[in-house]
Enzyme design. Structure first.
Site, mmCIF file in Angstrom:
data_model
loop_
_atom_site.group_PDB
_atom_site.id
_atom_site.type_symbol
_atom_site.label_atom_id
_atom_site.label_comp_id
_atom_site.label_asym_id
_atom_site.label_seq_id
_atom_site.Cartn_x
_atom_site.Cartn_y
_atom_site.Cartn_z
ATOM 1 N N LYS A 205 0.875 -1.273 -0.137
ATOM 2 C CA LYS A 205 -0.089 -0.031 -0.035
ATOM 3 C C LYS A 205 0.919 1.109 -0.022
ATOM 4 C CE LYS A 205 -4.004 2.221 2.002
ATOM 5 N NZ LYS A 205 -3.553 3.527 1.195
ATOM 6 N N ARG A 210 -4.061 7.921 -5.901
ATOM 7 C CA ARG A 210 -4.539 7.084 -6.807
ATOM 8 C C ARG A 210 -4.759 7.855 -8.182
ATOM 9 N NH1 ARG A 210 -8.776 3.205 -5.271
ATOM 10 N NH2 ARG A 210 -9.279 2.017 -7.419
ATOM 11 N N ARG A 225 -8.389 10.647 -7.845
ATOM 12 C CA ARG A 225 -9.414 9.802 -7.284
ATOM 13 C C ARG A 225 -10.829 10.346 -7.357
ATOM 14 N NH1 ARG A 225 -10.474 6.824 -2.079
ATOM 15 N NH2 ARG A 225 -12.261 7.892 -1.200
ATOM 16 N N ARG A 368 -17.271 0.241 -1.889
ATOM 17 C CA ARG A 368 -16.446 0.458 -0.877
ATOM 18 C C ARG A 368 -16.737 -1.159 -0.206
ATOM 19 N NH1 ARG A 368 -13.256 3.296 1.633
ATOM 20 N NH2 ARG A 368 -14.268 5.168 1.296
ATOM 21 N N LYS A 374 -7.611 -2.801 3.242
ATOM 22 C CA LYS A 374 -6.259 -2.184 3.344
ATOM 23 C C LYS A 374 -5.878 -2.564 4.752
ATOM 24 C CE LYS A 374 -8.820 1.967 3.715
ATOM 25 N NZ LYS A 374 -9.271 3.198 2.900
#
Length: 381
Positions: A205, A210, A225, A368, A374
């Site tokens: 990560k 992004r 993003r 999501r 994560k």
DNA sequence: ACTGTCTGCCCC
DNA sequence: ATTCTGC
DNA sequence: GCAGAATGGGCAGACAGT
């Protein structure tokens, strides 16, 4: 206010709205503030102020009363398009003329549209329901169409003009960004493994930004993003894509980080001095070099890969790139010890932790879900 | 030219 | 981004 | 459990004012 892929913005916030409202009523600021304080949001406050206080007479070319949707929208477009010296005053004047013609109820809706509040209890889920019902389509088809087009308005337009077949045939358009798939959190690799069914892809990560990269016929455009175009801030990344992608058409995703000469990531704040710059000087380009680490492939050539399993998208990604392009460090394992070792390595190299991903999962824009997890270092005090 | 203020479906 | 809250 | 709303820190751009 505008669709997410639209680069325009109003550049008007509550402060400007407030100045305009104060100028439109015949009362001192303290009185206005007192009435407004009873509102649940800015739009509601303005509605109460307009209902309670006498409005100043506004000199206007338009004598007719009653706003139409088209008028409101084109006025808001004019506000967005005002720029350069004097634009602030112009935006304010346009807003003043708009609100001076609005009824209290209309002002409520307009103001909340401007400051980004709805408070109508109307979420996108309900909007999907409404589209499905209005055009007699299955909810699942509307959902899919909103996902791949990233724009409910485009779905409505397709349904209204082309019917169900047009809705079903909606597919991602190159240079129109899709909403990124999002992740939930997991405490550690063991939890991630049990959530994902025993085996998963673990990736570094990276603490960066992004990006979604669109490529077609030699042109490259990059989106953040929140779907803002950042192509011109990151010419080094664009160049790497031009050199390294072996496809005439594609949508890729990755993380952009600032990388020092030693190969270690620079702090996130350093990245931000580059990432949203309109102009990048040669000095800055050299001082803060950026690199993209790719991890997904949504479209390749004429093929839409959203419904393909992650393992397949990754395989195609690997086969499609070369040269200076890199894929984010990844292992596939079901062994928690192996994953923990990988996590330790990521942290030791200065990264944030790991992502764990379901190898069988499709790409679900804007969702999501628990197919992506994560894992960050446990917070210690 | 310089500084201050506001804005961002900002980035995390 | 995280945290809280209401369904 | 999910989605939406509320919140934080920091940064560059763009205009306003001097």
């Amino acid at each position: 206010m505008f669709p997410a892929w639209d680069e325009r913005s109003l550049d008007v916030s509550w402060m400007t709205v407030w100045r305009v409202v104060e100028s439109l009523v015949e009362a001192d600021p303290a009185t206005v503030r007192k009435i407004a304080s009873e509102g649940v949001d800015l739009g509601d406050a303005v509605r109460r102020v307009f209902e309670t206080l006498k409005r100043r007479r506004q000199a206007t070319l338009f004598e007719e009363d009653g706003l139409t949707l088209e008028e409101v929208y084109s006025q808001l477009e004019a506000i967005a398009e005002a720029k350069g010296p004097g634009s602030r005053a112009k935006k304010e004047a346009l807003l003043r003329s708009l609100l001076s013609r609005a009824s209290p109820l209309e002002a409520w809706l307009i103001v909340n549209a401007i400051v980004g509040e709805t408070r109508l209890g109307l979420s996108e889920g309900l909007l999907v329901d409404a589209i499905a019902e209005a055009y007699g389509l299955p909810r699942s088809e509307v959902e899919r169409a909103v996902m791949v087009s990233g724009d409910p308005a485009a779905v409505i337009e397709a349904a209204a003009t082309g019917g169900p077949a047009a809705v079903r045939s909606l597919r991602p358009q190159i240079f129109r960004p899709l909403r990124p798939m999002l992740a939930q959190t997991a405490e550690d690799v063991r939890e991630a493994l049990s959530e994902l069914g025993g085996t998963a892809a673990f990736e570094y990560k990276l603490d960066g930004a992004r990006v979604q990269i669109h490529v077609k016929g030699g042109d490259v455009r990059v989106f953040s993003r929140r779907l803002t175009e950042v192509t011109h801030s990151i010419p080094d990344v664009v160049q790497a894509v031009k050199e390294g992608l072996e496809a005439d058409q594609a949508i890729l995703e990755g993380e952009v980080i600032a990388e020092g000469a030693d190969g270690r990531p620079m702090p996130f704040q350093v990245l931000m001095r580059r990432f949203r710059r309109v102009r990048v000087s040669p000095e800055l380009l050299e001082a803060i070099p950026l690199r993209v680490y790719l991890f997904d492939l949504l479209v390749l050539g004429d093929e839409v890969l959203l419904d393909k399993p992650y393992s397949e998208r990754r395989e195609l990604l690997k086969r499609s790139i070369g040269g200076p392009l890199r894929i984010v460090p990844t292992i596939v394992t079901g062994d928690p010890r192996e994953a923990e070792d990988f996590m330790e390595r990521a942290l030791a190299e200065g990264h944030e932790g790991l992502m764990a991903k379901n190898l069988r999962a499709p790409y679900t824009p804007g969702v999501r879900g628990k197919n992506w997890l994560k894992i960050k270092r446990a917070k210690t005090l």
